[in-house]
Design an enzyme around this catalytic site. Structure first.
Site, PDB file in Angstrom:
ATOM      1  N   GLU A  23     -13.398  16.324  50.698  1.00 31.64           N
ATOM      2  CA  GLU A  23     -12.882  17.699  50.630  1.00 31.64           C
ATOM      3  C   GLU A  23     -11.625  18.085  51.231  1.00 31.64           C
ATOM      4  OE1 GLU A  23     -12.746  20.352  49.167  1.00 31.64           O
ATOM      5  OE2 GLU A  23     -14.474  21.034  48.281  1.00 31.64           O
ATOM      6  N   ARG A 107     -22.066  27.903  56.814  1.00 27.49           N
ATOM      7  CA  ARG A 107     -20.910  27.262  57.641  1.00 27.49           C
ATOM      8  C   ARG A 107     -19.650  27.538  56.862  1.00 27.49           C
ATOM      9  NH1 ARG A 107     -19.009  23.219  53.861  1.00 27.49           N
ATOM     10  NH2 ARG A 107     -20.643  22.335  52.270  1.00 27.49           N
ATOM     11  N   ASN A 109     -16.570  26.648  54.488  1.00 26.15           N
ATOM     12  CA  ASN A 109     -16.314  25.552  53.442  1.00 26.15           C
ATOM     13  C   ASN A 109     -14.862  25.506  53.271  1.00 26.15           C
ATOM     14  OD1 ASN A 109     -17.152  23.773  51.490  1.00 26.15           O
ATOM     15  ND2 ASN A 109     -17.201  25.062  49.896  1.00 26.15           N
ATOM     16  N   GLU A 128     -27.134  25.920  50.256  1.00 23.36           N
ATOM     17  CA  GLU A 128     -26.755  26.209  49.132  1.00 23.36           C
ATOM     18  C   GLU A 128     -27.761  27.002  48.291  1.00 23.36           C
ATOM     19  OE1 GLU A 128     -25.127  22.621  46.955  1.00 23.36           O
ATOM     20  OE2 GLU A 128     -24.262  22.023  49.037  1.00 23.36           O
ATOM     21  N   ASN A 154     -15.572  28.545  46.977  1.00 21.67           N
ATOM     22  CA  ASN A 154     -14.666  27.394  46.886  1.00 21.67           C
ATOM     23  C   ASN A 154     -13.225  28.069  46.657  1.00 21.67           C
ATOM     24  OD1 ASN A 154     -15.230  24.502  47.147  1.00 21.67           O
ATOM     25  ND2 ASN A 154     -16.850  25.158  46.180  1.00 21.67           N
ATOM     26  N   ASP A 202     -15.061  23.824  41.516  1.00 15.12           N
ATOM     27  CA  ASP A 202     -14.928  23.398  43.063  1.00 15.12           C
ATOM     28  C   ASP A 202     -13.630  23.732  43.545  1.00 15.12           C
ATOM     29  OD1 ASP A 202     -15.288  22.101  45.615  1.00 15.12           O
ATOM     30  OD2 ASP A 202     -17.056  21.348  44.756  1.00 15.12           O
TER      31      ASP A 202
END
Length: 295
Positions: A23, A107, A109, A128, A154, A202
């Protein structure tokens, strides 16, 4: 979402990283390096695409992104527990802030630095499942929330003119646009939507023509959206779980794309978790901005 013909860009692997969840690619033009992270096998990766030299630096907890600062050896990282300075040369870590100390199941991202040096980032439920995530703006001194009640956040990414911010509700399949006023996001408006048959939206990147390149988790592609939200082109990626993209190279005309191997059968998806490069036929990206105030 309309379905135009797939554009004949060729995505080639540039690093067989095999990341669990690759990522957050960001191009550091000062060093000619691509930085990215592996969220769930926690590490910061650095790649010199010209020579192929690369390094993996383990970190002690899950990490969603790194943001450049005016010191090339220091990044600000979105760790599970909060924003922290990370020195690349020796791995030293210094806390900055924890956005949600009351939500231990969350958390950080994805994240992005805007033209004014502000950091826009999202949090999410690490499992999730729960809509406990939110989007924040951090200007180096003040932390402000601008959207809540999301399972998986995202983006974000800021437009070329600095007037719009794009942010994704991945579970809902929707990319939203916020008008920016002095760097502060306004109410969200729907920009584009992906149907489940082409995966979930995403990470993303904006190019110099103000088009938005969105990666498809579970869709094996990147879609380029025009500023009006229409589909301009589709680029196939030889991995199913495509996570985020960033422009890099000397002329910012190469699109680097990360992917994830988690949950994939290597026999069916042998390139899962690798990093890819796409030559964009002269379409240029925007330079990465430096995070202000949190150096």
């Amino acid at each position: 979402m309309t379905n135009p013909a797939v554009h004949p860009h060729q995505a080639r692997p540039v690093l067989e990283a095999g990341c669990e969840v690759g990522e957050g690619p960001v191009w550091d033009a000062r060093r000619g390096e691509l930085l990215f992270v592996d969220i769930k096998n926690p590490a910061v990766w650095r790649l010199d695409p010209e020579s192929g030299r690369h390094a993996r630096q383990p970190v002690p907890e899950r990490i969603g992104f790194v943001a450049l600062t005016d010191d090339p050896d220091v990044v600000v990282a979105g760790f599970k527990s909060g924003l922290k300075r990370l020195r690349l040369s020796d791995g030293a870590i210094e806390p900055i802030l924890s956005p949600e100390p009351d939500r231990p199941g969350n958390r950080i991202n994805d994240g992005h630095v805007g033209p004014d040096g502000s950091l826009y980032f999202g949090t999410m439920d690490d499992g999730e499942a729960e809509p406990s995530g939110a989007f924040y703006r951090y200007d180096g001194s003040e932390l402000a929330v601008f959207q809540e009640g999301i399972v998986v956040t995202n983006g974000p990414a800021v437009s070329a003119d600095g007037q719009s911010l794009y942010a994704t509700d991945t579970k809902a399949g929707t990319i939203f646009r916020h008008v920016l006023t002095d760097g502060r996001p306004g109410e969200r408006q729907r920009f584009a939507h992906l149907t489940p048959d082409v995966g979930h939206p995403d990470g993303m990147a904006v190019d110099a023509q103000d088009h938005v390149w969105v990666c498809h988790w579970g869709g094996g592609r990147v879609t380029r959206f025009a500023p009006d939200g229409s589909v301009e082109r589709i680029v196939e990626i030889p991995a199913a779980q495509v996570t985020k993209c960033a422009f890099g190279g000397p002329d910012l005309a190469t699109l680097y794309v990360t992917s994830a191997a988690i949950g994939r059968d290597r026999a069916e998806d042998p390139a899962a978790g690798h990093v890819f490069a796409v030559d964009t036929d002269g379409i240029r990206g925007l330079p990465a901005h430096l995070l202000g105030g949190a150096r």
